[in-house]
Design a protein around this motif. Sequence first.
Motif, short mmCIF file in Angstrom:
data_model
loop_
_atom_site.label_atom_id
_atom_site.label_comp_id
_atom_site.label_asym_id
_atom_site.label_seq_id
_atom_site.Cartn_x
_atom_site.Cartn_y
_atom_site.Cartn_z
N LEU A 92 0.82 -1.21 0.00
CA LEU A 92 0.00 0.00 0.00
C LEU A 92 0.86 1.27 0.00
CD1 LEU A 92 -2.91 -1.03 2.40
CD2 LEU A 92 -3.08 -0.49 -0.03
N ILE A 93 2.03 1.20 0.61
CA ILE A 93 2.95 2.35 0.54
C ILE A 93 3.33 2.63 -0.91
CG2 ILE A 93 5.29 3.10 1.10
CD1 ILE A 93 4.96 1.76 3.82
N LEU A 94 3.61 1.58 -1.67
CA LEU A 94 3.92 1.75 -3.08
C LEU A 94 2.72 2.28 -3.84
CD1 LEU A 94 5.80 1.31 -5.53
CD2 LEU A 94 4.94 -1.03 -5.66
N TYR A 95 1.54 1.74 -3.55
CA TYR A 95 0.33 2.17 -4.26
C TYR A 95 0.02 3.64 -3.99
CZ TYR A 95 -4.32 1.66 -6.34
OH TYR A 95 -5.43 1.78 -7.14
N ALA A 96 0.26 4.07 -2.75
CA ALA A 96 -0.03 5.45 -2.37
C ALA A 96 0.83 6.45 -3.14
CB ALA A 96 0.19 5.63 -0.87
N SER A 97 2.01 6.04 -3.59
CA SER A 97 2.90 6.98 -4.28
C SER A 97 2.91 6.80 -5.78
CB SER A 97 4.33 6.81 -3.75
OG SER A 97 4.81 5.50 -4.00
N ALA A 98 2.77 5.56 -6.27
CA ALA A 98 2.92 5.30 -7.70
C ALA A 98 1.67 4.76 -8.36
CB ALA A 98 4.07 4.31 -7.92
N GLY A 99 0.61 4.50 -7.60
CA GLY A 99 -0.62 4.01 -8.19
C GLY A 99 -0.57 2.55 -8.60
N TYR A 100 0.39 1.79 -8.07
CA TYR A 100 0.49 0.36 -8.39
C TYR A 100 0.52 -0.44 -7.11
CZ TYR A 100 2.47 -4.18 -9.34
OH TYR A 100 2.68 -5.53 -9.36
N MET A 101 -0.30 -1.49 -7.07
CA MET A 101 -0.37 -2.38 -5.91
C MET A 101 0.09 -3.77 -6.33
SD MET A 101 -1.32 -2.65 -2.71
CE MET A 101 -1.62 -3.98 -1.55
N PHE A 102 1.23 -4.21 -5.80
CA PHE A 102 1.66 -5.57 -6.14
C PHE A 102 0.82 -6.57 -5.36
CE2 PHE A 102 4.43 -4.73 -2.49
CZ PHE A 102 4.42 -5.93 -1.80
N SER A 103 0.31 -7.56 -6.06
CA SER A 103 -0.63 -8.50 -5.47
C SER A 103 0.08 -9.71 -4.89
CB SER A 103 -1.64 -8.96 -6.53
OG SER A 103 -2.52 -9.92 -6.01
N ILE A 104 -0.50 -10.24 -3.82
CA ILE A 104 0.08 -11.43 -3.19
C ILE A 104 -0.72 -12.68 -3.52
CG2 ILE A 104 1.00 -10.06 -1.30
CD1 ILE A 104 -1.30 -11.19 0.43
#
Length: 859
Positions: A584-596
Amino acid sequence: MDSKLDTIETDTEATSLQSIDEKEDFHGNSSTTSKFRIEDPEIIIERIKVSNDLEDVLVEDAEFVIDKLKTMDTSEALKVLGQAYEYFQGDMNFPLRTMDKLKMLLQGSDAYGLGEDLYDLDLRLEATLIKYHSPYPEVRSVCSPVDDACIPCETFRVYLIAGIWTAFATFVNSFLYWRQPHFTFTSQVMQILIVPTGQFYSRFMPDWRVGYGEYSFRLNPGPWSFKEQVLATIMINAGSSVAIFLCYVPTMQLEMFYGLHWLSYGFNVLMGLCCQFFGLAVAGILRRWVVYPVKAVWPTILPTLQLNRTLVVPERRTNVHGWTVSKYKFFNIVLGCAFVYFFIPDYLFTALSTFNWPTWIAPQNNNLAIIMGSSAGLGFNPVTTFDWSMLNYSNSLVLPCFAILNRYLGTFIGAIIIIIMIYTNYESTAYIPPNTSTVYDRYGVKYNTTRVMTDGYFDAEKYKLYSPPFISAGAITLDGADYTLITFAFVYIFVTEWKTITKAFTGFVRSLRHRDSNVLDEFDDPVSKLMRRYPEVPDWWYIIVLLFAMTIGIIAVRCFPTQLPVWAFFAVIGITIALLTPGLILYASAGYMFSIQHLTTLLGGYWVPGSGIACIFTRVLGFGMDEKADLYVGDLKLAHYAKLPPRAVFRVQVLSTLIQVFISGASWEMLRKGIPDLCSLTQKSKYTCTFAHTMYSQSLLFGLIGPKRTFDEIYPVFKWAFLIGALIAVPCWFLRRLFPRTLHYWHPVLILSGVTHWGSTYNLSYYTSGVYLSVTFMWYIKTRYTLWWAKYNYILSSALTAGTAFSGILIFLALQYHPKELNWWGNTVSDAGVDGMMTARVKHLAVDETLGSAQGTWS
């Protein structure tokens, strides 16, 4: 109404913004030697990226900044800029030019080189913007630095209007989700429908007071407000999509897959409540990590906020780079054009959508189709589509340009890897279409799971007589990159954001010990300070929701034959929460959420060997929390920007979730019983259920056959991916620290995520045109015509998306639900060759030839 700006004196005549832009140096300052007073309104307005018209309704932002600027002294400004310079180091959303400017300002007026007056102006102005507004132009363009707590927000009419539209959107979106391509009532579409409904209600409903004492409320408290609009949007956004668990039901329930007849509406509701409320609870718990920090920009929600302002907040005529059209009028014009235009690529001339024009030269040429095809091929094509639904697949007018370019680089690298594999026939991939999710047997046809199963479990003896599974080069690339990404992203984001993560964790523990504490007290940014006036949602509220979701999940797992042990249920929860934080930290800045989801699929195969069903359940639990937490956290950030009371947002999210689960379950039951040949790849109305086929392939490979056989015998390269990801993360972080300026926009997590674009029906053709748009709008126009970009860019994206969605839904209901075929060359040429028929491959099996090794060599 008198404006403060009307009384401000300047030493020079007003300078147009266009002339200022032409004289900017690398600082972003005018290079003219004229002296400006600190309060020069033209400079202020240019700096906060509002408008060059002093009568613009948003000029209150400039007035606010001017008032704060008068209170900012030099010593405080230096302190603010020093803290900002340290805090924003490595932030890819923070412009390098601005970072250079801060460095020069901190070195003093002599180093700055523009004179004492301009130095003092820029020093205090930059500090004022950071302390009282936002350091990001994207945020300043949509978010006001002031708040009026008296504006109606959580009203009865919000619940009534948003509740009705949520139920409608949930049903329609759940019904259309299984179609490829599917059209949805997006948040942009629903916002357009909310506004006239709210305005109609406010105009014609009586203003009665209902209830008694403190439990009373007004039925119609005046005009439909901006805060009501945003709260209604959040309620609809939280519940208008298909419930996560329903996405997996076809794979388990339909005969063409696992055929589990015990799946019922009641069970689907239980699992739906479990997954949805897990996501809501985790989102609330993690808000101090990914909502309240300033660096959590959340670019994906900015168009929603901008559109809400455009539809509700009055706007006066302005002139931006010669454009005088209002945002509202601009939105309606673009929406109408997109609505009409979409009939062309979606119905009248469909070859413009899947524009695989190179394959038209030689439709039966396999090599040409593999390299340049848009369906079965890899999509090496400079002009891939004229369809906005494909042009916007990577959200090109919303996400930062660096994010689009990094991910496209990864996708391109993935294509090269696939080419190498298929032309060297790695693991028999030359005999399989290069980019498909279908699993094949050794005879080159779709894998038949019933031939290796007994009573729902894997049968080793049958497997020895039948065949090991074979997947495409695209699927191998996807799985290998995804396993590498999980460990790489976890390590990389933790080492880069260690301070933020540890600070937030300390605050969470403190809030559990002091239940009356306010989370926002831990943050000192302007929006958080404004939000302190509203009662915060205590962390223990979200913990109760989490316990409720766990209870519902345990009941479902124990009372139905899910083949999943309870301990595995808890293990998935723990792993998912741990990986959600960096994601979510990545998604908050770059708009991408890596899925698990691939990781939880794999773990299910280890924990319950031989069970494809248990594998699906571990995946849906992990993905459910993952996906819904992403959605709910984004809505919390939207509410934060709009200054909505947190408890009101919590209540609408809970209610919306309940509506979503019950209605989407009913929608699936109607669809299952009413659509013939549902989920078949040849279904006439295109209800092909693409994800159901992908899920079936994954559960077969890593659940039924099992990860041990897959990793040890079939695809041994996979087991090294996790180790490789963990080992290279720290060197990549160190390399970026060593060359911070050169590698400022290089993001290895995003590059690796681009490699995961393969393995299904998507290829370069879905992303190439998006790169053109991103470079044009998110870099060139944003840097050269900033004011135009700030005013129109997000409106343009929303209007194109909304117009296309409205048009697509109308086309589907009127022309495609009961197909009215339009047969001519423009609608058949894309599907005429081996690319369109999805049969392109490097080699074809000869008579009596099989894939892999001889029978008896696998166990």
